[in-house]
Design a protein around this motif. Structure first.
Motif, PDB file in Angstrom:
ATOM      1  N   GLN A 155       0.759  -1.033  -0.108  1.00 55.64           N
ATOM      2  CA  GLN A 155       0.039  -0.042  -0.013  1.00 55.64           C
ATOM      3  C   GLN A 155       0.895   1.290   0.240  1.00 55.64           C
ATOM      4  O   GLN A 155       0.356   2.399   0.159  1.00 55.64           O
ATOM      5  CB  GLN A 155      -0.811   0.016   1.177  1.00 55.64           C
ATOM      6  CG  GLN A 155      -2.123  -1.250   0.937  1.00 55.64           C
ATOM      7  CD  GLN A 155      -2.749  -1.022  -0.126  1.00 55.64           C
ATOM      8  OE1 GLN A 155      -2.873  -1.912  -1.138  1.00 55.64           O
ATOM      9  NE2 GLN A 155      -3.788   0.193  -0.299  1.00 55.64           N
ATOM     10  N   LYS A 157       1.834   3.672  -1.906  1.00 55.46           N
ATOM     11  CA  LYS A 157       1.677   4.582  -3.571  1.00 55.46           C
ATOM     12  C   LYS A 157       1.588   3.292  -4.618  1.00 55.46           C
ATOM     13  O   LYS A 157       2.254   3.459  -5.593  1.00 55.46           O
ATOM     14  CB  LYS A 157       2.793   5.472  -3.658  1.00 55.46           C
ATOM     15  CG  LYS A 157       2.918   6.342  -2.472  1.00 55.46           C
ATOM     16  CD  LYS A 157       3.856   7.437  -2.905  1.00 55.46           C
ATOM     17  CE  LYS A 157       3.945   8.441  -1.684  1.00 55.46           C
ATOM     18  NZ  LYS A 157       5.059   9.648  -1.888  1.00 55.46           N
ATOM     19  N   THR A 199      -5.182   1.284  -4.626  1.00 53.47           N
ATOM     20  CA  THR A 199      -5.868   2.398  -3.904  1.00 53.47           C
ATOM     21  C   THR A 199      -7.346   2.284  -4.231  1.00 53.47           C
ATOM     22  O   THR A 199      -7.871   1.316  -4.792  1.00 53.47           O
ATOM     23  CB  THR A 199      -5.571   3.658  -4.704  1.00 53.47           C
ATOM     24  OG1 THR A 199      -6.002   3.713  -6.060  1.00 53.47           O
ATOM     25  CG2 THR A 199      -4.045   3.780  -4.896  1.00 53.47           C
TER      26      THR A 199
END
Length: 282
Positions: A155, A157, A199
């Protein structure tokens, strides 16, 4: 009628079925520690939870001994074996249900198959050393999943040029490699890996285009229950995501997913029953 042979049990996938989550871990993101007592698996709690899930309508129970939440630390093979194998043995002895084992460790795969597991569910898609060979030897159906990175970093980016295309390319390439290794196509399931290196926007795109994954011709498993994308959209903490989880499960079923991996079995089964009643009335 699509029937999956899972060891000595069979699973009818002509309609979506529910997989209940059973984490024998202290640190899973939603239910960590609930099946442990003083750091060890509590088999009374295991059987009570398993029996309730089966009574509520789960046709599969997914047993895991290593948390794969974002930032989770790996556990040793010995620790994972101590958490998973007694759970598999107890459920196989007491209940008529398909047991899935959520693991990337070849040693756990082999021991779980011998203990009564009927499905191998690997977030790392059998890429760990020895895992593919173990899966071939077990002769059980397998589920492969897309993950960008690993649980420790996934997680940080996450980025894609085209998340759906990249997820599909990976899953189909890996499915081809499994078939070359000796796993039959009809024994391979796909999981887009919601929340694993994505995301919220990536996850929403993958939900929206789930029919594209289904069109590849493999049964699809969708694991959206209580995931962070639900929290992000609804601004709800992990213990207050039931409505979002049921909505996500229904969207996945409508998109063609055949296995819904959930924490809240009874509520999801009820939602599916009503959805089926509506669709059959057309």
């Amino acid at each position: 009628m699509p029937v999956l042979t899972c060891g000595d049990r069979t699973l009818d996938l002509s309609e979506p079925v529910v997989m209940g989550i059973m984490n024998a871990t202290p640190d899973s993101f939603s239910d960590g520690g609930q099946l442990l007592h003083q750091g060890r698996v509590d088999l009374d709690a295991v059987l009570a939870r398993a029996e309730q899930m089966v009574d509520d309508g789960a046709l599969i129970l997914d047993v895991g001994g290593e948390s794969t939440r974002p930032g989770a630390s790996p556990v040793s093979v010995d620790e994972e074996l101590q958490r998973v194998i007694p759970v598999v043995e107890a459920i196989a002895r007491e209940l008529d249900v398909v047991i899935s084992v959520d693991t990337s460790s070849p040693e756990v795969m082999t021991a779980a198959a011998a203990a009564g597991a009927g499905l191998l569910n690997d977030i790392r898609s059998f890429e760990k050393a020895g895992a593919l060979q173990a899966a071939v030897a077990c002769q059980l159906p397998v589920c492969i999943m897309h993950m960008q990175g690993d649980p420790q970093t996934m997680q940080d980016k996450p980025a894609y040029d085209s998340v759906v295309d990249e997820v599909m390319d990976y899953l189909l390439s890996r499915a081809s490699q499994l078939q070359v290794a000796g796993i039959a196509k009809e024994h391979i399931l796909l999981d887009p890996g919601y929340g694993f290196g994505k995301t919220p926007a990536h996850n929403l795109q993958l939900i929206n285009r789930l029919p594209d994954v289904v069109a590849a011709g493999f049964p699809v498993l969708a694991g959206l229950s209580r995931k962070s994308v639900i929290g992000s959209v609804l601004n709800r903490n992990v213990d207050d995501r039931l409505a979002g989880s049921i909505s996500a499960a229904l969207l996945a079923a409508q998109g063609g997913a055949k296995i819904l991996r959930v924490h809240d079995v009874a509520e999801t089964v009820d939602a599916l029953r009503f959805w089926r009643a509506v669709t059959s009335a057309r």
